[in-house]
Design a protein around this motif. Structure first.
Motif, mmCIF file in Angstrom:
data_model
loop_
_atom_site.group_PDB
_atom_site.id
_atom_site.type_symbol
_atom_site.label_atom_id
_atom_site.label_comp_id
_atom_site.label_asym_id
_atom_site.label_seq_id
_atom_site.Cartn_x
_atom_site.Cartn_y
_atom_site.Cartn_z
ATOM 1 N N VAL A 105 1.509 9.919 -1.874
ATOM 2 C CA VAL A 105 0.945 9.217 -0.556
ATOM 3 C C VAL A 105 -0.349 8.643 -1.733
ATOM 4 O O VAL A 105 -1.384 9.512 -2.108
ATOM 5 C CB VAL A 105 -0.028 9.828 0.097
ATOM 6 C CG1 VAL A 105 -0.211 8.929 1.393
ATOM 7 C CG2 VAL A 105 1.310 10.853 0.894
ATOM 8 N N ASN A 106 -0.116 7.070 -1.828
ATOM 9 C CA ASN A 106 -1.067 5.845 -2.126
ATOM 10 C C ASN A 106 -2.129 5.897 -1.844
ATOM 11 O O ASN A 106 -2.145 5.905 -0.134
ATOM 12 C CB ASN A 106 0.205 5.135 -3.667
ATOM 13 C CG ASN A 106 1.174 5.425 -3.936
ATOM 14 O OD1 ASN A 106 0.502 6.240 -4.933
ATOM 15 N ND2 ASN A 106 2.217 4.484 -3.893
ATOM 16 N N HIS A 107 -3.521 5.231 -2.087
ATOM 17 C CA HIS A 107 -4.866 5.211 -1.227
ATOM 18 C C HIS A 107 -4.877 4.037 -1.885
ATOM 19 O O HIS A 107 -4.979 3.838 -2.981
ATOM 20 C CB HIS A 107 -5.286 5.943 -1.363
ATOM 21 C CG HIS A 107 -5.278 7.356 -0.780
ATOM 22 N ND1 HIS A 107 -4.545 8.301 -0.879
ATOM 23 C CD2 HIS A 107 -5.308 8.410 0.598
ATOM 24 C CE1 HIS A 107 -3.593 9.000 -0.067
ATOM 25 N NE2 HIS A 107 -4.878 9.380 1.124
ATOM 26 N N LEU A 108 -5.600 2.783 -0.996
ATOM 27 C CA LEU A 108 -6.481 1.741 -1.677
ATOM 28 C C LEU A 108 -7.973 1.910 -1.065
ATOM 29 O O LEU A 108 -8.095 1.460 0.453
ATOM 30 C CB LEU A 108 -5.761 0.605 -1.806
ATOM 31 C CG LEU A 108 -6.651 -0.564 -1.347
ATOM 32 C CD1 LEU A 108 -6.966 -0.835 -2.895
ATOM 33 C CD2 LEU A 108 -5.073 -1.951 -1.564
ATOM 34 N N ASN A 109 -9.283 2.593 -1.902
ATOM 35 C CA ASN A 109 -10.438 1.997 -0.988
ATOM 36 C C ASN A 109 -10.046 3.084 -0.265
ATOM 37 O O ASN A 109 -10.912 3.819 1.234
ATOM 38 C CB ASN A 109 -10.610 0.864 -0.197
ATOM 39 C CG ASN A 109 -11.057 -0.248 -1.030
ATOM 40 O OD1 ASN A 109 -11.067 -0.202 -1.695
ATOM 41 N ND2 ASN A 109 -10.115 -1.584 -0.831
ATOM 42 N N GLN A 110 -9.433 4.449 -0.021
ATOM 43 C CA GLN A 110 -9.319 6.141 -0.181
ATOM 44 C C GLN A 110 -8.436 6.430 1.756
ATOM 45 O O GLN A 110 -8.624 6.799 2.437
ATOM 46 C CB GLN A 110 -11.206 6.116 0.474
ATOM 47 C CG GLN A 110 -11.663 6.124 0.318
ATOM 48 C CD GLN A 110 -13.176 7.152 0.053
ATOM 49 O OE1 GLN A 110 -13.649 6.643 1.688
ATOM 50 N NE2 GLN A 110 -14.218 7.855 -0.972
ATOM 51 N N PHE A 111 -7.514 4.239 1.709
ATOM 52 C CA PHE A 111 -6.836 4.751 2.831
ATOM 53 C C PHE A 111 -5.472 4.390 2.110
ATOM 54 O O PHE A 111 -4.994 4.027 1.235
ATOM 55 C CB PHE A 111 -7.202 3.230 3.350
ATOM 56 C CG PHE A 111 -8.529 2.929 4.270
ATOM 57 C CD1 PHE A 111 -8.615 3.929 6.050
ATOM 58 C CD2 PHE A 111 -9.680 2.772 4.228
ATOM 59 C CE1 PHE A 111 -9.533 4.063 6.476
ATOM 60 C CE2 PHE A 111 -10.331 2.255 4.700
ATOM 61 C CZ PHE A 111 -10.890 3.020 5.634
ATOM 62 N N THR A 112 -4.534 5.211 3.158
ATOM 63 C CA THR A 112 -3.475 4.766 2.639
ATOM 64 C C THR A 112 -2.493 3.548 2.783
ATOM 65 O O THR A 112 -2.398 2.572 3.628
ATOM 66 C CB THR A 112 -2.110 5.712 3.864
ATOM 67 O OG1 THR A 112 -2.992 6.870 4.073
ATOM 68 C CG2 THR A 112 -0.897 5.863 3.847
#
Length: 341
Positions: free
Chosen positions: A325-332
């Motif tokens: 589950v990747n995240h960008l700026n703490q979002f999925t």
């Protein structure tokens, strides 16, 4: 400053100068250059005014030269140049084991070594800190430009050969001489990337798959991929809490057993005068290849008086799910790398 200090300094430092005052050497040099430039400009201006037909001719030549240079010059923001290095990634099927990745890595090495333009290469798999479990990277060093075809042609030939290996999908591109990267998305699989992120994972995955389909239909991209792998084999383990209480085994003890058996748990550091060694506890490779191998584990009860088979305390089943589950700026998030054709 402009109303007080500047006028005061001008009154003190700038002297009064009238007609016939002696000029400094800098004024004489700069003034002489300015007069020559004005004289040359004035003469050329009068000449062009007397021969007006030359001006449209020069304008046409300049326009033709601009069009020719526009066609000739590469359109990329930063042309990759020719660094004699080819960088890329190869992706195997979801759920590929380390042994399978090692075998594919050897096939990739053999294929690259057979290319007459290759001097040497470097490949790596298993670096799960920045690579997915089913991915590997490669750096290929090729001959100087004078001894081979253009690097774009060599890259295309290599990618075609590597994609003939069963179970491997390869992305290769020339390593740029100069590159600007914000670091937001990985550039292992392409020059550019679109990232979709949000608070609702289901919506993120749905939108990313629609975007991936649109990008694949666009003719300007050579390859389009995604870091969302949703069909990776997983093993769901369900704890039988009532059964564990009956045998006197706590949940923490069961979790510790699984961590020690399968996660290469670091236990102790042996220090020697010349070096130091880590003590890592794990199951043998042959004893952790199948889900049924969980039944080979035994666990002691909390009081240490009973040895209980793990199969009596947990249930397990094989499922398919996300690899990570990747995240960008703490979002999925889901990233779709692109390789421009």
């Amino acid at each position: 400053m402009s109303l007080t200090l500047t006028p005061l300094m001008c009154a003190r430092l700038l002297k009064e100068r009238g007609e016939g005052a002696k000029k400094t050497w800098m004024e004489r040099v700069i003034g002489g250059i300015e007069k020559r430039v004005l004289a040359a400009y004035g003469g050329s201006l009068w000449w062009f005014l007397r021969h007006r037909w030359i001006s449209p001719l020069i304008w046409i030549v300049c326009l033709a030269g601009t069009i020719w240079l526009f066609v000739l010059v590469p359109k990329a923001f930063l042309p990759p140049g020719d660094s004699s290095v080819i960088f890329g990634a190869f992706i195997a099927r979801e759920g590929s084991s380390p042994d399978q990745m090692k075998a594919l890595q050897n096939r990739v090495d053999e294929t690259l070594h057979q290319d007459p333009n290759v001097i040497t290469d470097f490949t790596m798999t298993g670096a799960t800190g920045f690579l997915a479990a089913n991915q590997g990277i490669t750096f290929t060093f090729i001959k100087p430009p004078a001894e081979r075809p253009p690097i774009q042609e060599v890259t295309a030939q290599m990618m075609g050969k590597l994609n003939l290996i069963p179970g491997v999908f390869t992305f290769l591109r020339p390593f740029p001489v100069l590159e600007i990267s914000t670091g937001v998305t990985s550039q292992q699989q392409g020059q550019y990337a679109f990232a979709v992120s949000g608070a609702n994972p289901d919506q993120v995955y749905e939108v990313s798959q629609k975007l991936l389909g649109k990008l694949m239909a666009y003719p300007g991209f050579l390859t389009v991929s995604s870091d969302f792998y949703n069909n990776t084999p997983n093993l769901d383990i369900e704890l039988r809490r009532e059964q564990a209480k009956t045998y006197g085994v706590s949940e923490a003890r069961i979790l510790t057993l699984l961590r020690n058996a399968y996660s290469q748990n670091y236990l102790y550091l042996i220090k020697k005068p010349e070096d130091q060694y880590q003590v890592i506890l794990e199951m043998e490779d042959a004893a952790r290849a199948n889900p049924e191998d969980l039944s080979k584990l035994y666990i002691r009860s909390d009081n240490g008086q009973r040895l209980v088979p793990l199969g009596e305390l947990v249930n397990w089943k094989s499922t398919l799910g996300p690899q990570a589950v990747n995240h960008l700026n703490q979002f999925t998030s889901v990233c779709d790398p692109l390789l421009q054709s």
